[in-house]
Design an enzyme around this catalytic site. Structure first.
Site, PDB file in Angstrom:
ATOM      1  N   TYR A 139     -48.714  -4.933  89.064  1.00  0.00           N
ATOM      2  CA  TYR A 139     -47.765  -3.882  89.172  1.00  0.00           C
ATOM      3  C   TYR A 139     -47.420  -3.274  87.939  1.00  0.00           C
ATOM      4  O   TYR A 139     -47.267  -4.370  86.816  1.00  0.00           O
ATOM      5  CB  TYR A 139     -46.853  -3.906  90.267  1.00  0.00           C
ATOM      6  CG  TYR A 139     -45.873  -5.037  90.034  1.00  0.00           C
ATOM      7  CD1 TYR A 139     -44.530  -4.635  89.176  1.00  0.00           C
ATOM      8  CD2 TYR A 139     -45.777  -6.446  90.071  1.00  0.00           C
ATOM      9  CE1 TYR A 139     -43.400  -5.592  88.867  1.00  0.00           C
ATOM     10  CE2 TYR A 139     -45.163  -7.463  89.400  1.00  0.00           C
ATOM     11  CZ  TYR A 139     -43.783  -6.894  88.977  1.00  0.00           C
ATOM     12  OH  TYR A 139     -42.905  -7.882  88.581  1.00  0.00           O
ATOM     13  N   SER A 179     -34.836  -6.549  89.000  1.00  0.00           N
ATOM     14  CA  SER A 179     -35.714  -7.567  89.444  1.00  0.00           C
ATOM     15  C   SER A 179     -36.736  -7.153  90.549  1.00  0.00           C
ATOM     16  O   SER A 179     -36.395  -6.372  91.372  1.00  0.00           O
ATOM     17  CB  SER A 179     -34.791  -8.907  89.797  1.00  0.00           C
ATOM     18  OG  SER A 179     -35.857  -9.810  90.034  1.00  0.00           O
ATOM     19  N   LYS A 180     -37.785  -7.681  90.404  1.00  0.00           N
ATOM     20  CA  LYS A 180     -38.564  -7.746  91.586  1.00  0.00           C
ATOM     21  C   LYS A 180     -38.847  -9.019  92.546  1.00  0.00           C
ATOM     22  O   LYS A 180     -39.587  -8.917  93.507  1.00  0.00           O
ATOM     23  CB  LYS A 180     -40.092  -7.356  91.155  1.00  0.00           C
ATOM     24  CG  LYS A 180     -41.063  -6.838  92.256  1.00  0.00           C
ATOM     25  CD  LYS A 180     -42.595  -6.574  91.840  1.00  0.00           C
ATOM     26  CE  LYS A 180     -43.367  -6.289  92.895  1.00  0.00           C
ATOM     27  NZ  LYS A 180     -43.654  -7.535  93.783  1.00  0.00           N
ATOM     28  N   ARG A 181     -37.947  -9.894  92.386  1.00  0.00           N
ATOM     29  CA  ARG A 181     -37.873 -11.097  93.005  1.00  0.00           C
ATOM     30  C   ARG A 181     -37.512 -10.685  94.421  1.00  0.00           C
ATOM     31  O   ARG A 181     -36.673  -9.528  94.748  1.00  0.00           O
ATOM     32  CB  ARG A 181     -36.766 -11.901  92.538  1.00  0.00           C
ATOM     33  CG  ARG A 181     -37.245 -12.540  91.332  1.00  0.00           C
ATOM     34  CD  ARG A 181     -36.113 -13.520  90.719  1.00  0.00           C
ATOM     35  NE  ARG A 181     -36.119 -13.943  89.503  1.00  0.00           N
ATOM     36  CZ  ARG A 181     -37.134 -14.985  89.188  1.00  0.00           C
ATOM     37  NH1 ARG A 181     -37.705 -15.621  90.153  1.00  0.00           N
ATOM     38  NH2 ARG A 181     -37.114 -15.580  87.783  1.00  0.00           N
ATOM     39  N   MET A 202     -41.086  -0.222  91.155  1.00  0.00           N
ATOM     40  CA  MET A 202     -42.599  -0.215  90.776  1.00  0.00           C
ATOM     41  C   MET A 202     -42.821   1.316  90.213  1.00  0.00           C
ATOM     42  O   MET A 202     -42.507   2.161  90.972  1.00  0.00           O
ATOM     43  CB  MET A 202     -43.627  -0.521  91.810  1.00  0.00           C
ATOM     44  CG  MET A 202     -43.613  -2.018  92.044  1.00  0.00           C
ATOM     45  SD  MET A 202     -44.486  -2.036  93.755  1.00  0.00           S
ATOM     46  CE  MET A 202     -45.126  -3.548  93.593  1.00  0.00           C
TER      47      MET A 202
END
Length: 532
Positions: A17, A256-258, A297
């Site tokens: 991504y 963040s993508k966590r 994203m």
């Protein structure tokens, strides 16, 4: 002294991504290169072989292409400094390491990992900065050869000159310095001979003649060892610029993508509606939900129907400004004016509300045909229009397209993003498949016998309206309610629910004209039967 040509780079790991914050960093590099007539290099950091797979690169390239940010050198674009995949540059890293070893600027460290871990824990207990103990430097050449013959594992460490101070003039942070006495000797090659990030980056930046390293501020801590390695390898030192990180809406926390962060964002008032939009729309166009695509994203914004111009406008304003008042900016305007002295130091918050204002502006610059081109893929994937025709670029039937153009004109600013079009399914379904908003139907028809009686009479009036357009249907309804001694509101709400299934939408008479006489009559008849 001749100034080196501007060459910037963006070096993502192909993780499947493209993060919106990473895209902003890439954009700033691209803008700086374009402003100075330089070159922008896309370099792929794929040295972590366990984490990355080749297909994970596709979303990154797709994001660049969607936004119209062409790279001058990199994947699929040959250049003089290739290859542009770090996994294909192993020879360069090993040659550079051998050079540093031969010149005494690096050494082979035979200390077991357990021993290094103990050293670190001891430093923590004593509340001291960890600096590795250089036991292997005390080995004789004969002992080193013996250990190598025995196959004893080792890593290669860069030898930090601990008596020096590193000074840089960061284009955004200003003067920054580090005391080398507090810096551990970084590992540059693992036991298997693969390079670590800091070393590979320096070798690549040097070999690719990168003039400006523009990156997120969290990389500032990597800078001192990279400066030392550049010097040790005899590279021309690039100019560093550490830009502010992108924060979540209304916070100072890095975006963040966590999973834990995403769960928090779902409760963020500004972000929540984007997550809700993903969960509502993406399943209808066959793309899962916010579990697979979400607002951190880049691909989310493409797939949900934002314009690249709006996203670029938003990204450009994340930490950079033209002045204290201008918000709407074309990419060309930003290119012409982009300088690093306009970049701020503090975190730049992603603001979905501002993005929507940019989207509204740029959508307003599109023609009806351009909007139809943007909407048709969503209608087709949602099953609201006929199969694709192999005519021009795979367009759908012209009748669908002509009707869509009229609908788009009627919707006006109600069509904010392209996927909004699938919320108007009532204009594409068969009359006997129209779905009703149950609360609205009950309020405006089931529990409103007076309105039903008026609608029943007006149905016969509507059948004779000529021509059947917005102006004449409006005139007919006004004349009808006047003749009945009623008010427009006594029937128009029931009429809307009967023909569209909804309590609100575009102008009522525009809706009638869009649907046409026969469709409107069939829908009214069906609603009257249902209302009893």
């Amino acid at each position: 002294m001749t100034q080196s040509p501007v060459r910037t780079r963006f070096a993502p790991s192909p993780t499947g991504y493209m993060h919106i914050g990473g895209m902003r960093t890439a954009l700033f590099n691209w803008l700086f290169a374009r402003h100075h007539g330089g070159r922008f290099i896309l370099r792929i950091d794929d040295t972590d072989r366990q984490r990355n797979v080749s297909e994970a690169l596709a979303p990154i390239l797709r994001a660049f292409r969607w936004l119209g940010l062409a790279w001058d050198e990199g994947p699929e674009v040959d250049g003089p400094c290739g290859p542009y995949f770090q996994s294909e540059r192993t020879r360069l890293y090993r040659e550079a390491a051998e050079r540093l070893l031969a010149e005494g600027k690096a050494f082979k460290d035979f200390d077991p990992q357990e021993l290094s871990k103990q050293d670190r824990e001891t430093a923590e207990k004593e509340k001291q900065n960890y600096v590795n103990i250089r036991r292997s430097l005390e080995l004789t050449d004969a002992e080193v050869r013996q250990y190598e013959t025995e196959g004893r594992p080792f890593v290669v460490r860069f030898l930090v000159p601990r008596h020096e101070t590193v000074l840089i003039d960061d284009a955004i942070r200003g003067h920054v310095k580090w005391d080398c006495a507090t810096i551990p000797d970084p590992v540059i090659l693992r036991g298997d001979g693969s390079p670590l990030y800091n070393f590979a980056t320096v070798v690549d930046d040097g070999q690719m003649r990168i003039s400006h390293v523009i990156r997120a501020e969290e990389h500032l801590s990597n800078t001192p060892v990279q400066v030392l390695m550049h010097r040790a390898l005899g590279n021309e030192l690039p100019r560093f610029a550490h830009i502010p990180f992108v924060s979540a809406p209304g916070t100072k926390e890095k975006l963040s993508k966590r999973d834990s962060a995403l769960n928090k964002y779902r409760k963020n008032p500004q972000f929540k509606r984007l997550f809700d939009l993903a969960d509502e729309r993406l399943p209808r166009i066959g793309l899962g939900s916010s579990e697979t695509l979400n607002p951190v994203m880049v691909e989310f914004y493409e797939q949900i129907g934002y314009l690249p111009e709006a996203v670029l406008n938003a990204l450009s304003r994340l930490g950079w400004s033209l002045d204290d008042k201008t918000e709407i900016l074309s990419l060309q305007t930003v290119v012409e004016n982009f300088t690093l002295d306009r970049v701020i130091k503090s975190p730049a918050g992603l603001d979905p509300d501002k993005l929507d204002s940019y989207q509204l502006h740029w959508m307003g610059t599109k023609s009806i045909d351009e909007k139809a081109d943007g909407c048709l893929p969503f209608l087709w994937r949602a099953g609201s229009v006929s199969d694709r025709r192999s005519e021009v670029g795979g367009r759908r039937s012209e009748s669908d397209r002509d009707f869509l153009a009229r609908l788009i004109a009627t919707l006006g600013e109600r069509l904010k993003i392209f996927s909004d079009i699938i919320e108007y399914r009532e204009y594409f379904v068969a009359d006997d498949a129209l779905e009703y908003d149950e609360k609205a139907f009950e309020k405006r028809l089931t529990k409103a016998p007076e309105s039903v009686a008026l609608l029943r009479k007006y149905r016969d009036v509507l059948a004779d309206v000529e021509p059947f357009d917005a102006r004449h249907t409006e005139d007919s309804l006004k004349e009808f309610v006047a003749s009945q001694g009623a008010k427009l509101s006594d029937v128009i709400h029931a009429l809307r629910v009967a023909v569209t299934g909804k309590p609100q939408g575009p102008g009522m008479f525009d809706c009638l004209a869009l649907l046409g006489r026969e469709s409107c009559l069939r829908r009214i008849d069906r609603a009257l039967v249902r209302a009893g």
